[in-house]
Design an enzyme around this catalytic site. Structure first.
Site: not given
Ligand SMILES: Cc1cc2nc3c(=O)[nH]c(=O)nc-3n(C[C@H](O)[C@H](O)[C@H](O)COP(=O)(O)O)c2cc1C
Length: 369
Positions: A109, A230, A336-337, A182
């Site tokens: 990304q 995205r 993600g998480r 961003y």
């Molecule tokens: C620790 C952390 C760091 C993240 N960093 C980014 C990132 O660098 N770029 C991005 O587009 N989203 C980032 N996100 C958002 C995740 O890509 C994702 O959209 C979000 O966590 C929701 O998904 P989940 O409910 O499965 O965690 C981040 C999320 C977390 C928890």
């Protein structure tokens, strides 16, 4: 018995995916997550092992944490990986090699913070001002400089170079971070983009910067290399923000982006099952697919069956997710998480062991395993 039923119910998550430019072994995508484990912007062997572990345990496609382009105001932290410079690119080449050896695919990304960058001690080039379309942050407060035409040209060029380097080191595509407030999203959103030149105006006009980035990236990587964009309605400091309040507005927003060359839309929402507009059950990703005909990735609370109090719920909505895949509302599912917490998450889901998945917590988020 329950295990068998669960395995059958989520089988759609494990069907291969193929589009004209990208194919994956299953529908599970690791969502981009900033981890800040890359000192001086260089991803090392621990970062390679972290991604490899997920590929080896059934994650079909990895989208890396945001990695910043070669512009002095691009990054918000020195421990965030860059995608320029020999050391970082060699680090990424090793990450790619390990993920491929483990049978997965991986795309980076690529990212510019815009005015979300807060110059300070742990930020590269703290003496350099942050930049954005109008120098405004998410509250509309001036925290940086409005970009000149020369700034815009330099950033567009840096995105293109990052994409060309991504291709050169072996990545399977590239994702542009156009979400969450961003830089690219700052151009999309009226609160942060108050320009009166060709980069500002109505929602379609506010895509002009992204269009130039996408066109330059396309020129740099050629016709066959997948470009994902995205996007999100919400911003990190404005959860209820919306770029488009109706499907018609969403269509006006998406049309120039499709024309510029986006292959896949990664539609960021906080809960994948929520309808986007009144009067239809379609999710944000579902609408984007319907309006563009392009493959979409959904995301948002997939596999999170432990709430904030730590209580376990039987229903993590994976069956709802599988139904959305079955009905072709969506194509791919970013996690993600749940995947940050447990590298074996995909394999545990595939084999009906959801209850064994390591839950996400502050503690696991502090480690790189
Ligand atoms: C620790 C952390 C760091 C993240 N960093 C980014 C990132 O660098 N770029 C991005 O587009 N989203 C980032 N996100 C958002 C995740 O890509 C994702 O959209 C979000 O966590 C929701 O998904 P989940 O409910 O499965 O965690 C981040 C999320 C977390 C928890």
């Amino acid at each position: 018995m329950k295990t068998t039923q669960t395995v059958q119910a989520v089988a759609s998550l494990f069907q291969p995916f193929a589009s004209d430019k990208l194919s994956t072994g299953n529908r599970i995508v690791m969502a981009p997550m900033t981890r800040s484990f890359s000192p001086e912007g260089v991803p090392g062997p621990d970062v390679a092992a972290y991604y490899r572990r997920r590929a080896a345990n059934g994650t079909g496609l990895i989208i890396t944490e945001g990695t910043t382009i070669n512009h002095p105001a691009a990054s918000g932290m020195t421990s965030i990986p860059t995608i320029h410079g020999e050391a970082a690119l060699n680090g990424w080449a090793q990450v790619v090699k390990e993920v491929h050896e483990a049978g997965g695919k991986i795309i980076p990304q690529i990212w510019h913070f815009g005015t979300s960058r807060k110059p300070g001690e742990s930020v590269p080039n703290p003496e350099v001002a942050s930049i954005g379309p109008s120098g405004l942050d998410e509250t509309g407060t001036k925290t940086g400089e409005a970009m000149t035409e020369a700034d815009i040209a330099a950033v567009v060029q840096a995105f293109a170079e990052a994409a060309a380097d991504a291709k050169r080191v072996g990545f399977d595509g590239v994702e542009l971070h156009g979400a969450h407030g961003y830089l690219i999203d700052q151009f999309f959103w009226e609160v942060t983009n108050q320009r009166t030149d060709r980069y500002g105006g109505d929602l379609a006009a506010r895509t002009q910067f992204a269009v130039e980035v996408i066109e330059a990236v396309r020129k740099a990587v050629g016709p066959d290399f997948p470009i994902s964009l995205r996007i999100s309605q919400f911003k990190l400091d404005a959860y209820t923000a919306k770029l488009a309040t109706t499907p018609e507005e969403l269509e006006q927003f998406l049309a120039p982006l499709v024309k510029a060359g986006v292959d896949i839309f990664h539609c960021s929402s906080r809960r994948f099952w929520e309808p986007e507009f009144e009067g239809s059950p379609l999710s944000f990703a579902g609408w984007v697919k319907k309006l563009t005909g392009k493959p979409v990735i959904t995301v948002g609370s997939v596999g999170l069956n432990v709430d904030m109090t730590g209580a376990y719920s039987e229903d993590s909505k994976l069956e709802t997710l599988a139904e959305k895949l079955d009905s072709n509302e969506i194509d791919l599912v970013a996690v993600g998480r749940a995947l940050l917490a447990d590298p074996e998450w995909a394999e545990k889901i595939r084999t009906g062991r959801e209850g064994e998945a390591v839950p996400f917590s502050r503690e696991v988020a502090a480690t790189l395993y």
